[in-house]
Design an enzyme around this catalytic site. Structure first.
Site, PDB file in Angstrom:
ATOM      1  CG  ASP A 143      -1.284   7.921   0.166  1.00  0.00           C
ATOM      2  OD1 ASP A 143      -0.446   8.834   0.238  1.00  0.00           O
ATOM      3  OD2 ASP A 143      -1.872   7.610  -0.886  1.00  0.00           O
ATOM      4  CG  ASP A 194      -1.699   1.249   1.410  1.00  0.00           C
ATOM      5  OD1 ASP A 194      -2.369   1.641   0.434  1.00  0.00           O
ATOM      6  OD2 ASP A 194      -1.620   1.857   2.491  1.00  0.00           O
ATOM      7  N   GLY A 236      -5.193   3.228  -3.563  1.00  0.00           N
ATOM      8  CA  GLY A 236      -6.396   3.891  -4.034  1.00  0.00           C
ATOM      9  C   GLY A 236      -6.084   5.012  -5.009  1.00  0.00           C
ATOM     10  CG  ASN A 259      -7.918   1.081   1.086  1.00  0.00           C
ATOM     11  OD1 ASN A 259      -7.437   1.147   2.212  1.00  0.00           O
ATOM     12  ND2 ASN A 259      -7.416   1.756   0.066  1.00  0.00           N
ATOM     13  CE  LYS A 306      -5.317  -0.635  -1.949  1.00  0.00           C
ATOM     14  NZ  LYS A 306      -4.450  -0.075  -0.892  1.00  0.00           N
TER      15      LYS A 306
END
Length: 269
Positions: free
Chosen positions: A15, A13, A48, A220, A194
């Site tokens: 952020d 990931d 994202g 997420n 994802k």
């Protein structure tokens, strides 16, 4: 570090995970990722974000790699900027969300594979987009989108997002909702996650899930963490995310990605 890689792919990931709270990749993290890449580990950024503000991070890392963007809706081969997979949203699926946001004066944007569109752009929104290296295109109305949509994002104070999350919870909704941050809620087609994108990519490359490490920090990321052979949550993750991961590393402000790679990536000689 030991001598042999235990994992052939690492899904990261961006952020809150790869980047610290100043939106920086630390030197420890950059060096460690460059090392495992040189030793044959495939680097996949799972975010994202869209491709335009994700692919430059691979350049910062100094590696060739792939980006799963828009929470799984678009996968890009970063070496040649080629779209490997895309899941678009039909216009009629967007309409109820657009109406909801307009009625409440709530800021929202709609992404195509490579562009981000808004209906208004004030100083507050400009500042927010600048943090994420985004340059929105302003349209008179979202109905005038020139390209197929892949994601709609609502943006607002956490209390406003909490209420929106409650309003859109439950069955019977055309799009899947995922909380991608305290200030953001994303909506994509149900198959765009994802985890699903990572599974598809691993199949293309012939890599079994047991050979994949994934690191993330928010809701997420859950499908990705649960699909990977080893799913690692950052210390700055919500408790539910940490409880569903296989392991927890340090926070994004304390080189958590670097520490996880050092601890878990290598088989000891």
């Amino acid at each position: 570090m030991g001598s042999a890689l235990k994992y052939r792919m690492i899904a990261l990931d961006v952020d809150g995970t790869l980047l610290n709270d100043h939106y920086e990749i630390t030197e420890n993290t950059r060096r460690t990722i460059a090392q495992i890449h040189a030793e044959g580990c495939r680097i996949v950024l799972c975010t994202g974000r869209g491709p335009k503000n994700t692919l430059p991070l691979l350049e910062q890392l100094g590696v060739s790699g792939t980006a799963i963007t828009h929470n799984g809706a678009v996968t890009i081969d970063g070496t040649i900027d080629k779209v490997l997979s895309i899941i678009t949203i039909p216009t009629d699926h967007l309409a109820p969300l657009v109406g909801y946001c307009r009625e409440r004066g709530m800021h929202f944007d709609v992404n195509s594979a490579f562009h981000l569109f808004v209906e208004r752009l004030g100083a507050f929104e400009k500042e927010m987009y600048a943090k994420y290296l985004n340059s929105p295109i302003v349209l008179p109305a979202i109905e005038e989108l020139p390209e197929p949509a892949v994601k709609l994002t609502m943006f607002g104070e956490p209390s406003v997002m909490d209420q929106a999350e409650k309003d859109w919870a439950g069955s019977g909704k055309a799009l899947r909702m995922t909380r991608s941050g305290d200030f953001f809620i994303d909506f994509m087609e149900p198959e765009a996650t994802k985890g699903a994108a990572l599974r598809k990519l691993a199949g293309m490359w012939g890599i079994p899930r047991e050979s994949i490490m994934a690191i993330g920090n928010y809701f997420n990321d859950l499908e990705m963490l649960e699909y990977a052979g080893l799913g690692i949550a950052m210390q700055n993750s919500p408790e539910e995310v940490k409880s569903r991961a296989d392991a927890v590393t340090a926070s994004n402000n304390h080189d958590g990605v670097h520490q996880a790679i050092v601890r878990y990536m290598y088989s000891q000689a």
